[in-house]
Design a protein around this motif. Structure first.
Motif, short mmCIF file in Angstrom:
data_model
loop_
_atom_site.label_atom_id
_atom_site.label_comp_id
_atom_site.label_asym_id
_atom_site.label_seq_id
_atom_site.Cartn_x
_atom_site.Cartn_y
_atom_site.Cartn_z
N GLU A 1 40.18 10.44 -20.85
CA GLU A 1 40.37 10.49 -19.41
C GLU A 1 41.54 11.42 -19.09
O GLU A 1 42.59 11.34 -19.71
CB GLU A 1 40.69 9.08 -18.91
N HIS A 2 41.32 12.33 -18.14
CA HIS A 2 42.37 13.22 -17.66
C HIS A 2 42.55 13.03 -16.15
O HIS A 2 41.57 12.82 -15.43
CB HIS A 2 41.99 14.70 -17.83
N HIS A 3 43.79 13.12 -15.71
CA HIS A 3 44.10 13.20 -14.28
C HIS A 3 45.02 14.41 -14.12
O HIS A 3 45.97 14.56 -14.88
CB HIS A 3 44.81 11.94 -13.78
N VAL A 4 44.72 15.26 -13.15
CA VAL A 4 45.50 16.47 -12.97
C VAL A 4 45.86 16.65 -11.50
O VAL A 4 45.14 16.20 -10.61
CB VAL A 4 44.75 17.72 -13.48
N GLN A 5 46.99 17.33 -11.28
CA GLN A 5 47.39 17.70 -9.93
C GLN A 5 47.98 19.11 -9.98
O GLN A 5 48.96 19.36 -10.68
CB GLN A 5 48.41 16.73 -9.36
N TYR A 6 47.32 20.00 -9.24
CA TYR A 6 47.77 21.38 -9.15
C TYR A 6 48.76 21.47 -7.99
O TYR A 6 48.43 21.09 -6.87
CB TYR A 6 46.58 22.32 -8.93
N ARG A 7 49.96 21.99 -8.24
CA ARG A 7 51.00 21.99 -7.23
C ARG A 7 51.34 23.38 -6.70
O ARG A 7 51.67 23.54 -5.54
CB ARG A 7 52.27 21.33 -7.78
N LYS A 8 51.31 24.38 -7.58
CA LYS A 8 51.68 25.73 -7.19
C LYS A 8 50.96 26.70 -8.15
O LYS A 8 50.83 26.40 -9.33
CB LYS A 8 53.20 25.89 -7.30
N ALA A 9 50.55 27.84 -7.64
CA ALA A 9 49.80 28.79 -8.46
C ALA A 9 50.69 29.47 -9.50
O ALA A 9 51.85 29.79 -9.24
CB ALA A 9 49.17 29.85 -7.57
N ALA A 10 50.12 29.69 -10.67
CA ALA A 10 50.74 30.53 -11.70
C ALA A 10 50.01 31.86 -11.67
O ALA A 10 48.79 31.92 -11.47
CB ALA A 10 50.61 29.89 -13.07
N LEU A 11 50.78 32.93 -11.86
CA LEU A 11 50.24 34.29 -11.70
C LEU A 11 50.39 35.09 -12.98
O LEU A 11 51.13 34.71 -13.90
CB LEU A 11 50.96 34.98 -10.55
N VAL B 1 51.27 33.95 -19.06
CA VAL B 1 49.96 34.06 -18.42
C VAL B 1 49.38 35.43 -18.78
O VAL B 1 50.02 36.46 -18.62
CB VAL B 1 50.05 33.88 -16.90
N LYS B 2 48.13 35.40 -19.27
CA LYS B 2 47.43 36.61 -19.70
C LYS B 2 46.23 36.88 -18.79
O LYS B 2 45.80 35.98 -18.05
CB LYS B 2 46.96 36.44 -21.15
N PRO B 3 45.66 38.07 -18.87
CA PRO B 3 44.52 38.41 -18.00
C PRO B 3 43.37 37.40 -18.10
O PRO B 3 42.73 37.08 -17.08
CB PRO B 3 44.08 39.79 -18.49
N GLU B 4 43.09 36.89 -19.29
CA GLU B 4 41.97 35.95 -19.44
C GLU B 4 42.22 34.60 -18.78
O GLU B 4 41.30 33.80 -18.61
CB GLU B 4 41.61 35.75 -20.92
N HIS B 5 43.44 34.31 -18.35
CA HIS B 5 43.76 33.07 -17.65
C HIS B 5 43.50 33.17 -16.15
O HIS B 5 43.45 32.16 -15.46
CB HIS B 5 45.24 32.70 -17.86
N ILE B 6 43.37 34.38 -15.65
CA ILE B 6 43.31 34.63 -14.21
C ILE B 6 41.87 34.56 -13.69
O ILE B 6 40.95 35.07 -14.32
CB ILE B 6 43.92 36.02 -13.89
N ASP B 7 41.71 33.92 -12.53
CA ASP B 7 40.37 33.83 -11.92
C ASP B 7 40.22 34.88 -10.81
O ASP B 7 41.10 35.70 -10.60
CB ASP B 7 40.08 32.41 -11.41
N VAL C 1 43.75 22.65 -18.14
CA VAL C 1 43.26 21.59 -19.04
C VAL C 1 43.32 22.08 -20.49
O VAL C 1 43.71 21.32 -21.39
CB VAL C 1 41.83 21.14 -18.64
N GLN C 2 42.98 23.34 -20.74
CA GLN C 2 43.12 23.90 -22.09
C GLN C 2 44.59 23.86 -22.52
O GLN C 2 44.89 23.52 -23.67
CB GLN C 2 42.60 25.33 -22.14
N ASN D 1 43.21 30.06 -13.54
CA ASN D 1 42.04 29.25 -13.27
C ASN D 1 42.33 27.78 -13.58
O ASN D 1 43.03 27.46 -14.54
CB ASN D 1 40.87 29.75 -14.13
N ASN D 2 41.76 26.89 -12.79
CA ASN D 2 41.98 25.45 -12.96
C ASN D 2 41.68 24.95 -14.36
O ASN D 2 42.42 24.12 -14.90
CB ASN D 2 41.13 24.66 -11.96
#
Length: 150
Positions: A60-70, A11-17, A28-29, A23-24
């Motif tokens: 078509e995409h289906h996603v489920q976010y379960r736990k945050a990545a930091l 995880v890099k700075p540009e991934h963080i919201d 997907v990316q 970031n959600n």
């Protein structure tokens, strides 16, 4: 038979919201990134798409976010194919924190075969069908026991 495919990223700075976690839309990316790396490994990637004049596109995409990545987490992006027919292939994803092997994210994508020039649906070529076979039914894609924690 296809296989599980893993890609490890950091995880890099540009991934963080603004909330301090990945970031959600980044997930997907990452789905796209690991799927692309997997098809390259299977020998039917972008170069072959252009040669054959047809490609697989996400419809078509289906996603489920379960736990945050930091920030600075090492993430295992895992993907596998689980079904195929003449027009569609179906791919699943599970993303894990490499350190504690916790499940962060699950998703799936329905991919359609199209003619590149027209964008119209096309029956999959034998090349696609042979390469994009589902994993064996006895494989547990959520089992990370063979992966060493960092």
């Amino acid at each position: 038979m296809s296989s599980l495919f893993d890609l490890t990223i950091q995880v890099k700075p540009e991934h963080i919201d603004v909330l301090g976690h990945v970031n959600n839309v980044v997930y997907v990316q990452w789905m796209q990134d690991v799927a692309s790396a997997h098809i390259e490994q299977l020998g039917v990637g972008l170069e072959q798409y252009l040669e054959m004049k047809h490609a697989m596109v996400a419809i078509e995409h289906h996603v489920q976010y379960r736990k945050a990545a930091l920030m600075d987490d090492e993430i295992i992006l895992r993907t596998w194919l689980y079904d195929i027919n003449a027009l569609y292939s179906f791919r699943q994803y599970a993303f894990f924190n490499a350190k504690d092997k916790s499940l962060l994210f699950t998703g799936n994508t329905k991919w359609a075969c199209i003619e590149i020039a027209t964008g119209r649906p096309k029956r999959m070529s034998p090349t696609f069908i042979q390469a994009y076979q589902p994993i064996a039914t006895d494989v547990d894609p959520y089992d990370l026991s063979s992966i060493v924690s960092i």
